[in-house]
Design an enzyme around this catalytic site. Structure first.
Site, mmCIF file in Angstrom:
data_model
loop_
_atom_site.group_PDB
_atom_site.id
_atom_site.type_symbol
_atom_site.label_atom_id
_atom_site.label_comp_id
_atom_site.label_asym_id
_atom_site.label_seq_id
_atom_site.Cartn_x
_atom_site.Cartn_y
_atom_site.Cartn_z
ATOM 1 C CE LYS A 69 -4.155 -2.142 1.450
ATOM 2 N NZ LYS A 69 -5.210 -2.311 0.550
ATOM 3 C CE LYS B 141 -6.748 -8.480 -1.902
ATOM 4 N NZ LYS B 141 -6.983 -8.246 -0.488
ATOM 5 C CE LYS C 253 -13.407 -4.027 1.452
ATOM 6 N NZ LYS C 253 -12.204 -3.658 2.203
#
Ligand code: ATP
Ligand code: LTN
Length: 330
Positions: free
Chosen positions: A112, A196, A199
């Site tokens: 991230k 992956k 969302k």
């Protein structure tokens, strides 16, 4: 004694088919296996920029989806992390027992943080995320933490933290264990099966609130591989393998059984149509129940009862911890 099973979903965006297969779909079965505690990790959603209204809406959606997936809130606990203060208090105690070296090895953090352009603008919460997640788990004396594969590293850290604390202060925490699905531990993106389905990083993925026509279209145009046989081979046929995983997990069958169902099928189009049928059928039922929970505000009642039940358990654990470390309690 019955197992305590706990898991959380963070309201960072619209829920995907990955969230459904990874967690929501199992909610009903998990409830048969022990005491279940499910929550919405809203404090965790603040670790990356998010609009307040979006956060509120996502949180309500997740509550409704837990209920739509069959969670019985009278026989389990459903709550919002930010409404149970013990999470934040335990966090400020436990952060002293987690090491920076451990945190900097976390794949989720590296992943991230690498997507944030301004490296001076990475929030501290993103780095310390696993401490709060460990507190979420340890507060409830839980044994089992069902998660997708990507979260196993964090549960391992919670486990190590519990052991470290117990060694220093004597038995305080139950040492938790991650549990991952046999089939569907990592659903991949339909447009890029090397990533992956996630969302917060949309890649043409299936959202649980997409209309059914759109879902069908997305599956029919999912990236596939060379050849025409329907075989499971992650390295050479990642697209087909991902669709087989989706199909098998929604039908509750093994990958071998799924492959067997398509052994005489040599056209990707026919295969995709069957996968689309299975997904659309399941998601349309789920959507119907979701709307019921939302329109009748069932989630409000579930969350308000859940908050009290969660507080009852968490406050006892926090008291125990405060005593162990030497903080005065009333
Ligand atoms: P984000 O994109 O914000 O990191 P996410 O989509 O990965 O979010 P989480 O809130 O982190 O979702 O996940 C909720 C649960 O769903 C976790 O247990 C996670 O492991 C599981 N999960 C998420 N995506 C998938 C996936 N593609 N396949 C299987 N399980 C998944
Ligand atoms: N990190 C998890 C969400 C989460 C969680 C937890 C899961 C927060 N606290 C405790 C299990 C147990 C995620 O990204 N899915």
């Amino acid at each position: 004694m019955a197992n305590t099973i706990l898991t959380g979903i963070k309201p960072t965006g619209k829920l995907t088919l990955g969230n459904y297969i990874g967690v929501l779909k199992n909610v009903k079965d998990l409830q048969k296996q022990g005491n279940t505690i499910f929550f919405i990790a809203d404090l965790h959603a603040l670790t990356l920029p998010i609009e307040p209204e979006q956060l509120r809406q996502n949180s309500i959606d997740i509550a409704c989806f837990y209920l739509a997936a069959g969670f019985d809130y009278e026989n389990g606990i459903l709550f919002l992390q930010s409404q149970v203060d013990e999470h934040s208090i335990l966090n400020s105690i436990m952060q002293n027992y987690m090491y920076m070296g451990e945190l900097s090895r976390m794949t989720q953090f590296k992943d991230k943080a690498s997507k944030i352009d301004n490296k001076n603008g990475i929030g501290l919460g993103l780095f310390t995320y696993p401490v709060l997640m460990a507190c979420d788990i340890l507060l409830y004396d839980c044994d089992i933490v069902p998660v997708g594969e990507d979260q196993v590293q964090h549960v391992e850290l919670a486990r190590n933290l519990a052991i470290r604390f117990n060694n220093r202060y004597g038995e305080t925490f139950v040492v938790p264990k991650a549990q991952i699905n046999k089939v569907g531990k990592r659903i991949m993106s339909l447009s890029d099966p090397s990533k992956k389905m996630s969302k917060s990083d949309p890649k043409g993925d299936i959202y649980l609130l997409d209309d059914i026509k759109t879902i069908r279209k997305k599956i029919m145009s999912a990236v596939t591989d060379l050849g025409s046989d329907i075989t499971y081979d992650i390295d050479n046929k990642p697209g087909i393998s991902n669709l087989l995983t989706i199909y098998a997990s929604l039908k509750n069958i093994s990958i071998e059984e799924a492959c067997n169902n398509f052994k005489d099928c040599h056209r990707y189009g026919d295969f995709k149509k069957e996968v689309a049928d299975v997904v659309c059928q399941e998601i349309s039922k789920l959507q119907e129940r979701y709307h019921y929970m939302l329109e009748n505000k069932i989630y409000e009642k579930a969350l308000s009862i859940g908050k009290e039940k969660a507080h009852q358990i968490a406050s006892k654990t926090l008291k125990r911890v405060k005593e162990k470390v030497g903080l005065l309690d009333e």
